[in-house]
Structures are given as structure tokens and as C-alpha cells.
Design an enzyme around this catalytic site. Structure first.
Site, mmCIF file in Angstrom:
data_model
loop_
_atom_site.group_PDB
_atom_site.id
_atom_site.type_symbol
_atom_site.label_atom_id
_atom_site.label_comp_id
_atom_site.label_asym_id
_atom_site.label_seq_id
_atom_site.Cartn_x
_atom_site.Cartn_y
_atom_site.Cartn_z
ATOM 1 N N ILE A 146 0.817 -1.215 0.000
ATOM 2 C CA ILE A 146 0.000 0.000 0.000
ATOM 3 C C ILE A 146 0.857 1.276 0.000
ATOM 4 O O ILE A 146 0.393 2.330 -0.397
ATOM 5 C CB ILE A 146 -1.004 -0.007 1.178
ATOM 6 C CG1 ILE A 146 -2.103 1.020 0.940
ATOM 7 C CG2 ILE A 146 -0.279 0.188 2.502
ATOM 8 C CD1 ILE A 146 -3.273 0.911 1.884
ATOM 9 N N TYR A 147 2.099 1.176 0.414
ATOM 10 C CA TYR A 147 2.966 2.354 0.444
ATOM 11 C C TYR A 147 3.245 2.819 -0.985
ATOM 12 O O TYR A 147 3.889 2.119 -1.761
ATOM 13 C CB TYR A 147 4.302 2.082 1.134
ATOM 14 C CG TYR A 147 4.239 1.619 2.569
ATOM 15 C CD1 TYR A 147 3.090 1.760 3.344
ATOM 16 C CD2 TYR A 147 5.340 1.036 3.155
ATOM 17 C CE1 TYR A 147 3.059 1.329 4.655
ATOM 18 C CE2 TYR A 147 5.319 0.604 4.475
ATOM 19 C CZ TYR A 147 4.178 0.753 5.218
ATOM 20 O OH TYR A 147 4.151 0.331 6.525
ATOM 21 N N GLY A 148 2.735 3.978 -1.313
ATOM 22 C CA GLY A 148 2.934 4.513 -2.654
ATOM 23 C C GLY A 148 2.285 3.670 -3.730
ATOM 24 O O GLY A 148 2.757 3.657 -4.867
#
Length: 112
Positions: free
Chosen positions: A56-58
């Protein structure tokens, strides 16, 4: 670097890990891939072997960035990545996250 064993039969990792979430744009503001890769390389050089990321990060950027950074050094790294976190449709940021642990989501995340 001090080391820690994860569980009674688990792997040994550095006592200090490197969380990579802030290395993706939009998490804490702008990010620079070249600087982030240098940071990961320096951490490895200092004996930090535990890296933390999530799909989900970036929106996947972070896992790709970490992959580029550890290319050729993968054997030095214990890589932790999280999956199954979702945003509401049209949502941004990291508030109001949902969880999706369905088997097809697990498979898709592993393949990704």
C-alpha cells in the site's frame, strides 16, 4: 549491529530495522528514489538487515523501490512486507484503511 532472533527457531535479524514507508511519494510528502536507494544501501553497509515495506505504500512504489535497492544484495536482507490493507474507493492517504485477507487477495499480493 546487535542481532535478534525472531522466535525460538526463527531467523536472526538486526536489532534495528529500516522502515521504508517514507521513501514513497505522498506518504510524508515528496520522495526521491536515488536518495532512498542510497539510504537503503547505507543501512545495509551498517549491518541493518531488517527492511519493512508494504504494497500500500505509494500504491506499490515502495516494494518496487526496495526491490531495486536490494538487487544484488538480496541475501543480506530479511524483508518484511505487509498486504491486505485497502483504501476506500477514491480515498487517499492512510486514514480509514480497510483489511482484505481473502485467499485471492493473498495470492494476488504474493504474485505482485
Amino acid at each position: 549491529m546487535k542481532q535478534r532472533k525472531l522466535g525460538p527457531k526463527g531467523p536472526t535479524v538486526s536489532a534495528i530495522g529500516l522502515g521504508c514507508m517514507g521513501m514513497s511519494p505522498g506518504v510524508y510528502g515528496p520522495a526521491d528514489d536515488a536518495t532512498s536507494i542510497r539510504t537503503i544501501h547505507r543501512a545495509l553497509d551498517l549491518g541493518i538487515t531488517f527492511l519493512d515495506t508494504a504494497e500500500i505504500y505509494g500504491a506499490g512504489h515502495n516494494e518496487e523501490l526496495v526491490g531495486k535497492a536490494i538487487a544484488g544484495r538480496r541475501e543480506e536482507v530479511f524483508l518484511a512486507t505487509k498486504f491486505g490493507l485497502t483504501r476506500p474507493k477514491g480515498g487517499s492517504g492512510y486514514g480509514a484503511l480497510g483489511v482484505d485477507g481473502r485467499p485471492d487477495t493473498v495470492r494476488r499480493s504474493i504474485e505482485g
